[in-house]
Design a protein around this motif. Structure first.
Motif, PDB file in Angstrom:
ATOM      1  N   LYS A   1      33.337 -70.961  17.450  1.00 20.28           N
ATOM      2  CA  LYS A   1      33.886 -72.381  17.278  1.00 20.28           C
ATOM      3  C   LYS A   1      32.758 -73.371  16.824  1.00 20.28           C
ATOM      4  CE  LYS A   1      36.662 -75.852  19.100  1.00 20.28           C
ATOM      5  NZ  LYS A   1      37.275 -76.326  20.448  1.00 20.28           N
TER       6      LYS A   1
ATOM      7  N   ILE B   1      29.978 -72.909  15.520  1.00 17.09           N
ATOM      8  CA  ILE B   1      29.414 -72.490  14.271  1.00 17.09           C
ATOM      9  C   ILE B   1      30.347 -72.999  13.212  1.00 17.09           C
ATOM     10  CG2 ILE B   1      28.821 -70.694  12.766  1.00 17.09           C
ATOM     11  CD1 ILE B   1      27.849 -69.003  14.939  1.00 17.09           C
TER      12      ILE B   1
ATOM     13  N   PHE C   1      29.808 -75.748  10.407  1.00 10.38           N
ATOM     14  CA  PHE C   1      29.989 -75.595   8.833  1.00 10.38           C
ATOM     15  C   PHE C   1      30.956 -76.416   8.405  1.00 10.38           C
ATOM     16  CE2 PHE C   1      31.098 -72.270   5.672  1.00 10.38           C
ATOM     17  CZ  PHE C   1      30.187 -72.390   4.844  1.00 10.38           C
TER      18      PHE C   1
ATOM     19  N   LEU D   1      34.013 -63.112   1.827  1.00 11.47           N
ATOM     20  CA  LEU D   1      32.878 -62.832   2.546  1.00 11.47           C
ATOM     21  C   LEU D   1      32.619 -61.369   2.670  1.00 11.47           C
ATOM     22  CD1 LEU D   1      33.573 -65.029   5.703  1.00 11.47           C
ATOM     23  CD2 LEU D   1      31.549 -64.949   4.267  1.00 11.47           C
TER      24      LEU D   1
ATOM     25  N   ALA E   1      25.757 -70.885  10.071  1.00  8.00           N
ATOM     26  CA  ALA E   1      26.755 -70.699   9.620  1.00  8.00           C
ATOM     27  C   ALA E   1      26.849 -70.602   7.925  1.00  8.00           C
ATOM     28  CB  ALA E   1      27.701 -72.192   9.654  1.00  8.00           C
ATOM     29  N   LEU E   2      25.724 -71.245   7.337  1.00  6.54           N
ATOM     30  CA  LEU E   2      25.594 -71.200   6.022  1.00  6.54           C
ATOM     31  C   LEU E   2      25.041 -69.696   5.597  1.00  6.54           C
ATOM     32  CD1 LEU E   2      24.191 -74.580   5.148  1.00  6.54           C
ATOM     33  CD2 LEU E   2      25.946 -73.312   3.835  1.00  6.54           C
TER      34      LEU E   2
ATOM     35  N   TYR F   1      28.097 -67.355   5.689  1.00  5.97           N
ATOM     36  CA  TYR F   1      28.824 -67.608   4.762  1.00  5.97           C
ATOM     37  C   TYR F   1      28.515 -67.371   3.440  1.00  5.97           C
ATOM     38  CZ  TYR F   1      33.084 -68.755   7.437  1.00  5.97           C
ATOM     39  OH  TYR F   1      34.108 -68.746   8.342  1.00  5.97           O
TER      40      TYR F   1
ATOM     41  N   LEU G   1      35.494 -63.593   9.806  1.00  5.24           N
ATOM     42  CA  LEU G   1      35.335 -65.136   9.915  1.00  5.24           C
ATOM     43  C   LEU G   1      36.521 -65.724   9.395  1.00  5.24           C
ATOM     44  CD1 LEU G   1      31.547 -65.468   9.311  1.00  5.24           C
ATOM     45  CD2 LEU G   1      32.893 -65.881  11.329  1.00  5.24           C
ATOM     46  N   PRO G   2      37.083 -67.195   9.779  1.00  8.14           N
ATOM     47  CA  PRO G   2      38.138 -67.662   8.787  1.00  8.14           C
ATOM     48  C   PRO G   2      37.439 -67.996   7.454  1.00  8.14           C
ATOM     49  CG  PRO G   2      37.421 -68.825  11.055  1.00  8.14           C
ATOM     50  CD  PRO G   2      36.424 -67.686  10.822  1.00  8.14           C
TER      51      PRO G   2
ATOM     52  N   LEU H   1      37.063 -69.797   3.797  1.00 11.26           N
ATOM     53  CA  LEU H   1      36.414 -71.282   3.637  1.00 11.26           C
ATOM     54  C   LEU H   1      37.447 -72.277   3.704  1.00 11.26           C
ATOM     55  CD1 LEU H   1      33.757 -72.321   2.827  1.00 11.26           C
ATOM     56  CD2 LEU H   1      34.327 -71.919   0.701  1.00 11.26           C
TER      57      LEU H   1
ATOM     58  N   ILE I   1      38.213 -73.419   6.805  1.00  9.73           N
ATOM     59  CA  ILE I   1      37.199 -74.154   7.420  1.00  9.73           C
ATOM     60  C   ILE I   1      37.060 -75.678   7.173  1.00  9.73           C
ATOM     61  CG2 ILE I   1      34.771 -74.476   7.420  1.00  9.73           C
ATOM     62  CD1 ILE I   1      35.209 -72.014   8.859  1.00  9.73           C
ATOM     63  N   ARG I   2      37.481 -76.056   5.923  1.00 11.10           N
ATOM     64  CA  ARG I   2      37.676 -77.338   5.540  1.00 11.10           C
ATOM     65  C   ARG I   2      38.403 -78.138   6.204  1.00 11.10           C
ATOM     66  NH1 ARG I   2      34.890 -77.977   0.437  1.00 11.10           N
ATOM     67  NH2 ARG I   2      34.317 -75.963  -0.338  1.00 11.10           N
TER      68      ARG I   2
ATOM     69  N   LEU J   1      39.197 -79.223   9.367  1.00 14.63           N
ATOM     70  CA  LEU J   1      38.506 -79.004  10.810  1.00 14.63           C
ATOM     71  C   LEU J   1      39.691 -79.076  12.070  1.00 14.63           C
ATOM     72  CD1 LEU J   1      35.954 -81.854  11.279  1.00 14.63           C
ATOM     73  CD2 LEU J   1      35.831 -79.295  12.316  1.00 14.63           C
TER      74      LEU J   1
ATOM     75  N   ILE K   1      41.032 -75.449  12.577  1.00 17.07           N
ATOM     76  CA  ILE K   1      40.224 -74.662  13.336  1.00 17.07           C
ATOM     77  C   ILE K   1      40.227 -75.048  14.785  1.00 17.07           C
ATOM     78  CG2 ILE K   1      37.750 -74.068  13.897  1.00 17.07           C
ATOM     79  CD1 ILE K   1      36.746 -75.217  11.068  1.00 17.07           C
ATOM     80  N   ASN K   2      40.292 -76.113  15.086  1.00 17.46           N
ATOM     81  CA  ASN K   2      40.335 -76.528  16.383  1.00 17.46           C
ATOM     82  C   ASN K   2      41.508 -75.954  17.123  1.00 17.46           C
ATOM     83  OD1 ASN K   2      38.053 -78.099  17.449  1.00 17.46           O
ATOM     84  ND2 ASN K   2      38.712 -79.754  16.232  1.00 17.46           N
TER      85      ASN K   2
ATOM     86  N   LEU L   1      41.398 -72.123  17.044  1.00 17.35           N
ATOM     87  CA  LEU L   1      40.589 -71.342  17.889  1.00 17.35           C
ATOM     88  C   LEU L   1      40.616 -71.616  19.345  1.00 17.35           C
ATOM     89  CD1 LEU L   1      37.346 -71.677  15.772  1.00 17.35           C
ATOM     90  CD2 LEU L   1      38.707 -69.565  16.268  1.00 17.35           C
TER      91      LEU L   1
END
Lengths: 288, 222, 222
Positions: free
Chosen positions: A196, A198, A202, A222, B99-100, B103, B167-168, B170, B173-174, B176, B179-180, B183
């Motif tokens: 999380k 990371i 990101f 990915l 992270a970069l 991805y 991994l989730p 992109l 990810i945008r 936030l 994600i919280n 996860l």
């Protein structure tokens, strides 16, 4: 350095404050009895000779042996076996002044505190000499009270300092021990990271990147990116790798597609070269 | 020195205080001339002490430069924890870089810097390489031939992923907050909200750019 | 941890390897989570060890920062010969300043000077700070906002103390009035003949002031 001269004993039993001090300073003969300054050709000398020269340095040492006027006063009191509460101000003042006079005679520059104390003693002395009217001066109190308080206060901390000094102390009376540690595997624990963290990091980058139109991040799937890395690492340090060796049957149709897309992406990014020497000949791939 | 017990007390006191091996000759010098024991007596006392300390957590041992007390080797696992450093925490700069790489792999340092808007310290790359979370998978064919980084199997294992596609995506990810929410049920601990000074620093750098400051704030307000 | 013997071995090994006092909390951290003894068990073990090492050249002692092994005081004459240099001696000025800080903390330099009747050199304060025997704990809210000093744990450790209450007691400020009464009771007193009429007479009048002052000082000491 103060320990080099012992002036604080009461055992010297001298009347004048000066002998102990002068005696210590110029290391004249110490003696047990009536404490002359010195013995000159067998004759005790009890007055400072007019022409006696005491090096100013020596006096400085004496003065340093006292931790200030209170310490000097305490010394004078103790030397007469007097209780602080019993002090006879006129006598002590007399002795104190005598001390100061010698200092002056030696052209020693006295610290201001000593002179201040001299003034205080003189003032107390004069107040004690004033006739007293029993009822009126009730609130005025004993003129010596403040001096006695200060002497007592100083004396208790002087004693406390001696007590502290006599406590068993590390590297003098006690020693911290140590033994050789066993051989240890140097294991520096590595930081833990939650996935999380990371992702959150990101997300922040992306937010920032979004602000720069030109940098807006376009991401391939990915699985493709991963396969790109995989292909590149297979090509590491090798001249040519057969095209077909990069595909694996077990991955099925989808795997083949991902590998193919990865190769296309790698070609697009000019990371690999594809070589075919003749039509329908074997295809080889090489890292740029 | 008539008392063997006292001799031993002095010897062990000295050896423990010295914290280094002492030869018998030096031990002998602890005693005034008139009470100095024979070297042979000292040796006998030391040997008896070796026996006496059997089974304790430390032992008396003769090494090249003399005698010394040492903590028993079998206690190393416990003693080691004395100096065990608290695991440090990685900076946000490092996490962003990682992270970069995850991805956008394969990716060069320059490309990471371009997206992050700040330079990536060699330290970060080294740390990630040492931890074997990333590796060099090639060099981009541009001037300087910069290394391209990709994540490793060890990286996937550490984060309990079968492959990167777990991994989730992109798009998520945008968001936030999403994600919280997603996860949290995985029981990810609360550490993540702690921000380290280092990472703050990197944010400061970014905010120095006038364009960034205003816009970023605006976006975060939404 | 089922074996008390092993617990003791680990504890003594750690204390010897550390070469500095260790608090029980730190000793507990030597053990992995699943084998960690209770703090009470550690304390019990330590106390038994104190007994076990009776009569040896070193002893287990609890000081301000924790438990440590130290060479017994009576061996200092021999152990001191290990090193060329003699232990530092401190000037009376330094010791008096230290005593005032220890007994009257928190205390300002001005307050120390008031009691000692002389100025305190900056050198002394600096030395004490550098030795980490004292530290600044705040500033008195008076003009100039002078620093207030207090002693540290390192001071206590150095002087073999667990806490400030182990300091030797401070001499009492005697009450003029009471002393005077006692003197009268006893009638003949060797000292009294030395007292001149003027001072004797004044004893009765002194009463209030010194008594009050004395008490005030006592309070501050706590």
């Amino acid at each position: 350095m103060n320990d080099s001269i012992e002036l604080s004993g009461t055992d010297r039993g001298a009347d004048l404050p000066t002998e102990a001090l002068v005696g210590a300073a110029i290391v004249l003969q110490p003696s047990q009895q009536e404490m002359p300054f010195a013995i000159v050709e067998g004759q005790p000398v009890t007055q400072i000779p007019q022409d006696l020269y005491i090096p100013p340095d020596a006096l400085e040492i004496i003065l340093e042996a006292f931790e200030g006027p209170l310490d000097l006063l305490l010394y004078l009191i103790k030397r007469q076996n007097l209780d602080i509460l019993d002090i006879n101000v006129s006598r002590i003042t007399h002795q104190y002044m005598e001390y100061i006079e010698i200092m002056k005679a030696m052209q020693f520059e006295l610290a201001a505190e000593y002179l201040l104390m001299a003034a205080m003693l003189a003032e107390i002395k004069s107040r004690m000499l004033l006739p007293r009217h029993e009822n009126i001066e009730e609130d005025e109190g004993d003129p010596r009270a403040e001096l006695i308080r200060r002497l007592q206060e100083y004396e208790r901390y002087k004693q406390a300092a001696e007590d502290v000094d006599s406590l068993p102390r590390l590297n003098r009376d006690l020693y911290q021990v140590s033994a050789d540690a066993p051989k240890l595997e140097s294991s520096k624990p590595l930081p833990d990271v939650a996935l999380k963290e990371i992702l959150l990091a990101f997300a922040k980058v992306l937010k920032r990147a979004d602000m720069f139109e030109s940098h807006s991040v376009q991401m391939e799937k990915l699985s493709t990116r991963e396969r790109m890395s995989h292909i590149l690492s297979r090509l590491q340090g090798k001249q040519f790798v057969p095209f077909i060796s990069l595909f694996s049957v077990e991955e099925g149709r989808q795997g083949v597609v991902v590998t193919f897309l990865a190769m296309m992406e790698l070609i697009k990014e000019s990371l690999i070269d594809i070589v075919q020497n003749e039509i329908f000949g074997p295809i080889h791939i090489k890292a740029r | 020195m008539d008392d063997l017990g006292q001799l031993k007390r002095i010897l062990e006191g000295a050896l423990l205080a010295a914290g280094e091996p002492l030869p018998i000759e030096r031990l002998a010098l602890l005693f005034a001339d008139n009470e100095r024991p024979q070297n042979a007596d000292i040796r006998t006392a030391l040997k008896e002490m070796v026996e006496e300390y059997q089974g304790r957590g430390f032992e008396l041992k003769e090494v090249a430069s003399g005698w010394r007390f040492q903590v028993c080797q079998d206690l190393a696992p416990w003693i080691g924890r004395l100096w065990e450093e608290k695991p440090a925490r990685y900076s946000r700069a490092l996490l962003e870089t990682l992270a970069l790489i995850a991805y956008r792999q394969p990716v060069t340092r320059g490309e990471i810097e371009e997206v992050r808007g700040v330079s990536v310290s060699s330290n970060i790359i080294r740390t990630l390489l040492e931890r074997e979370w990333i590796r060099v998978v090639g060099h981009r064919d541009v001037p300087g031939r910069p290394a391209m980084y990709a994540t490793t199997r060890i990286f996937l294992d550490y984060f309990n992923l079968k492959n990167l596609s777990e991994l989730p995506p992109l798009a998520e990810i945008r968001d936030l907050d999403k994600i919280n929410a997603e996860l949290n049920f995985e029981g990810v601990d609360s550490k993540s909200h702690e921000v380290e000074p280092e990472s703050e620093e990197s944010f400061d750098e970014v905010q120095d750019e006038p364009l960034a400051t205003g816009l970023e704030t605006e976006k975060e307000d939404r």
